[in-house]
Design an enzyme around this catalytic site. Sequence first.
Site, short mmCIF file in Angstrom:
data_model
loop_
_atom_site.label_atom_id
_atom_site.label_comp_id
_atom_site.label_asym_id
_atom_site.label_seq_id
_atom_site.Cartn_x
_atom_site.Cartn_y
_atom_site.Cartn_z
N ASP A 51 -7.57 16.17 -20.20
CA ASP A 51 -8.54 17.36 -21.00
C ASP A 51 -8.43 16.77 -22.34
O ASP A 51 -7.59 16.32 -23.17
CB ASP A 51 -7.44 18.47 -21.20
CG ASP A 51 -7.37 19.39 -19.47
OD1 ASP A 51 -8.42 19.63 -18.94
OD2 ASP A 51 -6.40 19.60 -18.86
N LYS A 190 7.17 -13.66 3.34
CA LYS A 190 5.64 -13.19 4.06
C LYS A 190 5.85 -11.84 4.74
O LYS A 190 6.75 -11.73 5.59
CB LYS A 190 5.23 -14.25 5.22
CG LYS A 190 3.91 -14.09 5.81
CD LYS A 190 3.39 -15.31 6.16
CE LYS A 190 2.07 -15.22 6.95
NZ LYS A 190 1.30 -13.84 6.90
N ASP A 192 4.75 -8.86 7.24
CA ASP A 192 3.84 -8.75 8.39
C ASP A 192 3.25 -7.46 8.44
O ASP A 192 3.63 -6.47 9.10
CB ASP A 192 4.99 -8.86 9.49
CG ASP A 192 4.28 -9.14 10.91
OD1 ASP A 192 2.93 -9.53 10.85
OD2 ASP A 192 5.00 -9.34 11.97
MN MN Z 1 -6.51 20.49 -17.36
#
Ligand code: MN
Length: 481
Positions: A51, A190, A192
Site C-alpha cells: 500500500d 544429489k 532425487d
Molecule cells: Mn492493503
Amino acid sequence: MAKGDLSEYRRRRDATRTSEPVPPAAPRTRKKKSGNRFVVQEHHASALHWDFRLERDGVLVSWAVPKGLPPDPKVNHLAVQTEDHPLEYATFEGTIPAGEYGGGEVTIWDHGTYDLEKWTDREVKVVLHGERVQGRFVLFKTGRNWMIHRMDAPARPDWERLPELIKPMLAVPGELPPPAEEQAWAYEMKWDGVRAVVYVDGGRARAMSRNDRDITVSYPELRALGLALGTTQVVLDGELVAFDERGRPNFSTLQQRMHVADAASARRLSARVPVVYVIFDLLHLDGRSLLREPYERRREELDTLGLAGQSWQLSPVFDGPGADVLAASLAEGMEGVLAKRRDSIYEPGKRTKAWRKVKNIRTQEVVIGGWRPGKGRRAGTIGSLILGIPEDGKLRYIGQVGTGFTDALLADLSSRLTRLERKSSPFATELPSAVRRDAHWVTPKLVGEVAFTEWTPDGLLRHPSWRGLRPDKSPQDVRPE
Ligand code: MN
C-alpha cells in the site's frame, strides 16, 4: 470521493474488530496544510500487495500496488487506488483479524517524505526520500486503474531486469575429483527430485522445469516462498523433492505430484504429498545477475537471504574429502553427490565439467518406444516397456523393463501409451524377434527413468527397474549416462 474524506474508510471497518486506527468522525472545520509524508506498507492480505500512501489534505491518499514500487524505469506496475486513510495509519503495523476487511499482516516497508511535482486527478508526480526508496515516481491513470512508473534512473545504474528464462546448468556424470584437487571443489547431496528454476518478482514465485515448462501450478508450496521474499527479486536454482517418512527423498512419491496441472488438485495433493524446494544456487538478486560470479560467491549470497521455511530449505555445502561426502550420502540413502568447482561460473543450459555428479545408484533416462502385454497377474495390462535412447536422431534399442511398477502406475502408463500407439516400430535398430512378435509400438514421446546395474557389452541395460516418468525431460535431452 471527496478530497480528504474518510467516510469510505470508516464504512469498511468496524472499530471494535480491527486493530487499525479508526478516528472518530469529526466535522472538518479547517483545511489542513498538506504534509508531505509517505509510507509503503507491505500487506499480506488474501493477495500480497504494497500500500503506497501519500499525505495530502489531511489524509493519506492510497494505492494498492500488487508488485510493489517498480525498481526499474522500464517496468511499470499496476496501482489500484483505494479509499483515503487517516494520517494515523502511517505508523500502523499489526495484524488485521481474519475475516475483516484486508485481514492479514501489515508491516511498514518504507517511509519518509516526498517532494510534490504535480498532482491532478489523473497524474501524481513525486520524489520520494525514504530509507529503502529514493527516486522520482509518477502515478498515472489508465482507464479505471493507475500505473506507477519510476521516472529517474533505476535504483542502481547497472540495474538488470529479472530474466525471463535461465536454463539450468547441468552436471556431467563421472568420478569424484582426484584428492590432489580436493581444495578446488565443494560438495552437495544429489537430491532425487525434479529440477526447478524459480523466479520471484513482487512476491510472486514462478517455477520452470528443465524442459522450460511453467510448472508453478503443480507446486502451490512455492507461493509461500514468494511471500517470504516480498520485494526481493531473485532467481533460484534447486530441486523439488518429496520426502518419505524417514526423511529420504523419494522419487516415486514425487511422481504423484509431477503430472498434476490443475490448481485445485495440486492444492489438495500438496496436503497429502508435500514437496520441499531444496535450493542450491542463486542466479539473480535485486537487479544483479550472479551468473558470472564464482559458485562460492553465489552460495555466500544465497546464505544471506536466510531462506528456510516449511516448504523450502538450502542444500548444505560440504567440504571434502569427496569420498567422505559420498560415503555419507550412501549412508543417508541419498542418490549421490554433486562436486562443484568453487571458482566455476554458472553456464545456463550447459552440461559442464565444473559440475560432476557421482551416483550411488545408476539411473538412466529412457524413451519409451513400445510395450509388451503382461502374463499371469499382469494379464490384460503392460508386461514390459520397450526402451530406447536417441542417437543421431534415431532411436536405439537398449532393452526392456518389467519391474518396479505399481498397479496404479501401470494403469496410468496404459492410458498414456494407448494414445501414442502406432503401427510401425520407432526403433532404428534391430530388436530381438521375441520382442518384435508381440510388441505394441508407440510414437517415442514419453521419457522415463530406470535404475540399472551396468551396460552389457551390446549396449543393453542390465537389471533395469522402472523409477517413473520424467515429464520434465524431452526425448532429445536423453543421453547415455
Ligand atoms: Mn492493503
